[in-house]
Design an enzyme around this catalytic site. Structure first.
Site, PDB file in Angstrom:
ATOM      1  N   GLY A 224      38.578 -26.544   9.113  1.00  0.00           N
ATOM      2  CA  GLY A 224      38.552 -26.781   7.674  1.00  0.00           C
ATOM      3  C   GLY A 224      38.576 -28.224   7.247  1.00  0.00           C
ATOM      4  N   PRO A 262      37.850 -27.501  14.476  1.00  0.00           N
ATOM      5  CG  PRO A 262      37.574 -29.727  15.102  1.00  0.00           C
ATOM      6  CD  PRO A 262      38.320 -28.473  15.465  1.00  0.00           C
ATOM      7  N   GLY A 263      34.735 -27.200  12.862  1.00  0.00           N
ATOM      8  CA  GLY A 263      33.307 -26.922  13.038  1.00  0.00           C
ATOM      9  C   GLY A 263      32.517 -28.004  12.322  1.00  0.00           C
ATOM     10  NE  ARG A 300      27.361 -25.603   3.806  1.00  0.00           N
ATOM     11  CZ  ARG A 300      27.845 -26.485   2.981  1.00  0.00           C
ATOM     12  NH1 ARG A 300      27.094 -27.479   2.546  1.00  0.00           N
ATOM     13  NH2 ARG A 300      29.085 -26.405   2.573  1.00  0.00           N
ATOM     14  CB  CYS A 331       9.446 -15.259  -4.553  1.00  0.00           C
ATOM     15  SG  CYS A 331       7.886 -15.913  -3.990  1.00  0.00           S
ATOM     16  CD  GLU A 332      16.073 -14.231  -4.349  1.00  0.00           C
ATOM     17  OE1 GLU A 332      17.149 -14.498  -4.943  1.00  0.00           O
ATOM     18  OE2 GLU A 332      15.997 -13.457  -3.387  1.00  0.00           O
ATOM     19  CE1 TYR A 360      30.332 -22.502   9.504  1.00  0.00           C
ATOM     20  CE2 TYR A 360      30.814 -24.657   8.570  1.00  0.00           C
ATOM     21  CZ  TYR A 360      31.195 -23.566   9.318  1.00  0.00           C
ATOM     22  OH  TYR A 360      32.440 -23.539   9.888  1.00  0.00           O
TER      23      TYR A 360
END
Ligand code: LLP
Length: 407
Positions: A224, A262-263, A300, A331-332, A360
């Site tokens: 985190g 930790p990532g 993200r 298409c959004e 991520y």
């Protein structure tokens, strides 16, 4: 723009776009910085939270560095074993996982960090007497978004505080070999205080457990640790974090080892996403730069409203002209990479670099709109190597079956 000593334009020309490009040395430096910050003070195990990026080449770099692994699924465990990690370097922290998965993980010799009393009872039937630790819900949450805040009271994760002591006592009765205690308050927090609040809770539990004859080998503070995504943002002071947390443990407990997971801290700023400008549009209300990466490639911004800094890799240092939204081919209307950014007169064919995409980024990408997953490239010493081929449509179709009667 240069990444690890290699021109971004050359990388995009050689490997195509969109493409994730990782600077190997940056991954190594980040690992060494965080390990160094904590290990100055006490015995430290840094377990890379591989959900951030499970590319086998990235895992292999961290294996070489001496990292351990925080894995959340049997798939992550298997990827890490494939990358050469031995089972004793991996800790498995699943949530809501099946008996079959618990059995498979324990048969591989990987320690399980239990998320609930129910999971403990299930494991007791599958792998009695195995090494375990417990994830507790510390009642302290922190994170860049409510979607990734995990330690708050009532969260889906961990043993609720008022059940922790009974759960450990039961684990002892069941014959488990109890190793440690774990909490993870959330992802992307930028301040030190919540980590200290969490540590206070953990320390109180450790001492209460000691009174019951349960001595723990490690305290795991989870992951985190946030990183700056915006140009003016400050880094969290990891030296201060390490010094505060380790001195609390040393002064108040007999526990000799701190673990952390930790990532983001290890891989986030090692990687940029390179994406080509396909199209331009001025609506009179807004100017759009249309690129070939959308939320299929980097989710993200769409998912958490996260900020990723962007620049035109082939026009670095040029004066900015207007504000633009950088948007993708999905298409959004929610498909965007960046809102209201000043850029230097973007043209079709330009190369947009999306910064801090190593955590991520690829690992959350999808094939939505039938767009195959993109390539990943590793740069070291000015040399770029492909570490994941871009998929083809054959990959998109691979597991689909059309019943005979519909052919
Ligand atoms: N340990 C546990 C038990 C976790 O659940 C996580 C992240 C970590 C460690 C690593 O956290 P980090 O150091 O990377 O913050 N997809 C989101 C982040 C989700 C994090 C989930 N758990 C994002 O893109 O921001």
């Amino acid at each position: 723009m240069y990444i690890g000593g290699k021109s971004a334009v050359e990388i995009a020309d050689e490997f195509g776009t969109p493409v994730y490009v990782t600077d190997e040395q940056r991954v190594r430096e980040n690992y060494r910085r965080i390990y160094g910050a904590f290990s100055r003070f006490m015995d430290t195990r840094v377990h890379y939270a591989c959900k951030a990026n499970t590319n086998l080449a990235i895992l292999s770099i961290l294996r070489e560095e001496g990292a351990g692994i925080d894995a959340v699924s049997i798939g992550e465990v298997m990827s890490c074993l494939k990358a050469g990690f031995t089972p004793d370097r991996i800790m498995y922290t699943g949530v809501n996982v099946s008996d079959a998965e618990l059995k498979a993980v324990s048969e591989l010799g990987v320690m399980i960090n239990l998320d609930s009393a129910c999971e403990m009872e299930r494991l007791a039937r599958i792998a009695p007497c195995s090494d375990v630790s417990f994830r507790i819900t510390p009642g302290v949450g922190s994170g860049h978004s409510a979607k990734v805040t995990t330690g708050n009271k009532g969260a889906k994760f961990g043993i609720p505080l008022d059940q922790v002591i009974d759960t450990y006592a039961r684990a002892k009765d069941l014959g488990f070999n109890i190793k440690g205690i774990h909490a993870h308050i959330g992802s992307g927090g930028q301040v030190v205080e919540p980590f200290m609040d969490m540590m206070e809770v953990l320390i109180e539990l450790v001492n209460e457990l000691k009174g019951l004859g349960i001595d723990l080998e490690f305290i795991d503070m989870g992951g985190g640790i946030g990183v700056p995504y915006r140009p003016q943002e400050e880094e969290m002071d990891v030296e201060e974090l390490a010094s505060n947390l380790t001195s609390m443990i040393e002064e108040e407990t007999d526990v000799k080892t701190i673990m952390l997971e930790p990532g983001r801290y290890i891989v986030c700023d090692s990687t940029v996403l390179l994406t080509r400008v396909n199209d331009l549009k001025d609506t009179g209300v807004k100017r759009y730069v249309g690129v070939d990466a959308g939320f299929n490639t980097l989710v993200r911004p769409t998912m958490y409203d996260s900020y990723h800094h962007v620049a035109l890799a082939n026009r670095m240092g040029k004066a900015c002209t207007s504000k633009y939204d950088v948007v993708g081919p999905i298409c959004e209307s929610g498909d965007y990479l960046a809102h209201d950014r000043v850029l230097p007169d973007p043209q079709v064919g330009d190369l947009v670099a999306v910064y801090d995409a190593g955590a991520y980024g690829f690992s959350m990408s999808s094939r939505y709109n039938s767009r195959p997953l993109c390539a990943e490239v590793l740069v070291n010493d000015g040399k770029a190597e492909l570490i994941r081929e871009a998929e083809t449509m054959e990959d998109v179709w691979r597991h689909q079956i059309v019943p005979e009667r519909l052919r």
